[in-house]
Design an enzyme around this catalytic site. Structure first.
Site, mmCIF file in Angstrom:
data_model
loop_
_atom_site.group_PDB
_atom_site.id
_atom_site.type_symbol
_atom_site.label_atom_id
_atom_site.label_comp_id
_atom_site.label_asym_id
_atom_site.label_seq_id
_atom_site.Cartn_x
_atom_site.Cartn_y
_atom_site.Cartn_z
ATOM 1 N N ARG A 1 38.057 61.991 33.970
ATOM 2 C CA ARG A 1 38.125 62.257 32.537
ATOM 3 C C ARG A 1 37.493 63.611 32.261
ATOM 4 O O ARG A 1 36.476 63.980 32.876
ATOM 5 C CB ARG A 1 37.383 61.178 31.732
ATOM 6 C CG ARG A 1 37.770 59.758 32.060
ATOM 7 C CD ARG A 1 39.241 59.471 31.953
ATOM 8 N NE ARG A 1 39.763 59.568 30.597
ATOM 9 C CZ ARG A 1 41.047 59.551 30.309
ATOM 10 N NH1 ARG A 1 41.946 59.472 31.271
ATOM 11 N NH2 ARG A 1 41.454 59.626 29.062
ATOM 12 N N HIS B 1 46.726 67.600 33.270
ATOM 13 C CA HIS B 1 46.514 66.158 33.139
ATOM 14 C C HIS B 1 47.745 65.412 33.638
ATOM 15 O O HIS B 1 48.262 64.495 32.978
ATOM 16 C CB HIS B 1 46.204 65.761 31.691
ATOM 17 C CG HIS B 1 45.411 64.492 31.599
ATOM 18 N ND1 HIS B 1 44.403 64.305 30.684
ATOM 19 C CD2 HIS B 1 45.465 63.335 32.309
ATOM 20 C CE1 HIS B 1 43.882 63.093 30.825
ATOM 21 N NE2 HIS B 1 44.517 62.489 31.812
#
Length: 316
Positions: free
Chosen positions: A231, A279
């Site tokens: 994350r 991502h």
């Protein structure tokens, strides 16, 4: 036979992928799109979400289960007006395999000096660089959930020495593991650090200057490498940049960032020893997501317990 309960879809994914997946999903289940602002969602009992609209829970007040569109759930836990209902993580072989592929690719890229060779290619230089073997390096995986354990096993298959760290000790056949109180011992042996941690209050900003300074220096790559696909909030990007500039880190591969998309003025874009991906390390297969959610809904309808339910206290 009782009617199936409505499902609301609120996924900030590529619309064409969602449409294609829905064409062969949820047969017999009413499917509602949150993207239609005039649609009545009050009868919806299930929601499949990824970065949903902030008013979703006002529009759908009778939900019974939430399904995350990805492995992470921090985007859900911080939502305003979050109802006190089960949240189910997306756990699927396709998601796990995609992540492991990315992690192994990045470790091999730094092992085999890919960033340096790409620089030489741009400069038309023909010069062989030192390339150690995988067995000469220790990869330390921080975060030993489903994704971390699979990545650790596949890194070991490639010949790396692999160790793992998690808050509570995990047992993985053939891999030495450390628990929360043994972080220093873990870091001191790590040449390539892989971050696969969930985002919780304990892990927010954990990848910072103090942590990087405790990684092993002088190993087969001379300086340690940082790989993060967990994350973005777990890393302090200013510290990552500073460590790279100071030579505390010899390179990095980053798929997640504090702010996404990564701002165009970020120095990470121009660093030649940094690999940036958007991502995309473990992009959700929407078809697999819908199959997984439907299987869980069917369990719920039969009164069976849901699987992979988030523990809100731990954050994952």
């Amino acid at each position: 036979m009782p009617a199936k309960k409505p499902i609301v879809i609120d996924l900030k994914f590529e619309r064409r992928e969602v449409d294609a997946a829905l064409a062969n999903a949820f047969s017999g289940w009413p499917v509602l799109r949150a993207s239609d602002p005039d649609l009545d969602l009050s009868e919806a009992r299930y929601a499949i979400i990824w970065k949903p609209d902030p008013n979703l829970f006002q529009r759908a007040p009778n939900l019974e289960v939430l399904f995350s569109g990805g492995a992470g759930v921090d985007h859900i836990l911080t939502l305003p007006d979050l109802p006190d209902i089960p949240i189910v993580r997306f756990v699927d072989e396709s998601l796990t395999t995609r992540m492991s592929e990315w992690v192994v690719l990045q470790a091999l890229s730094h092992l085999r000096q890919v960033p340096a060779y790409l620089k030489q290619q741009r400069e038309r230089q023909w010069r062989e660089l030192s390339q150690p073997e995988a067995k000469d390096l220790t990869v330390g995986v921080m975060g030993l959930g489903v994704l971390g354990q699979d990545s650790a096993r596949k890194l070991k298959i490639m010949g790396f020495n692999v160790i793992g760290w998690s808050r509570s000790r995990k047992v993985i056949d053939g891999i030495e593991t450390f628990d929360g109180g043994e972080l220093d011992a873990f870091l001191s042996r790590t040449d390539i650090l892989v971050g696969l941690l969930p985002l919780t209050p304990d892990t927010h900003g954990i990848f910072n200057a103090a942590l990087f300074s405790r990684l092993r220096q002088g190993g087969a790559l001379a300086r340690p490498v940082f790989i993060n696909a967990g994350r973005g909030g777990s890393q302090v990007e200013a510290d990552v940049v500073a460590a790279l500039e100071a030579g505390v880190l010899g390179g990095a591969s980053l798929d997640v960032f504090e702010k996404e998309p990564l701002p165009t003025d970020s120095p990470l874009w121009r660093m030649e020893n940094v690999i940036v991906t958007p991502h995309a390390a473990s992009a959700s297969d929407v078809r697999a997501l819908f199959r997984n959610a439907q299987a869980q809904m069917e369990r719920h309808e039969k009164g069976e317990p849901l699987q992979n339910v988030v523990d809100r206290r731990s954050g994952y």
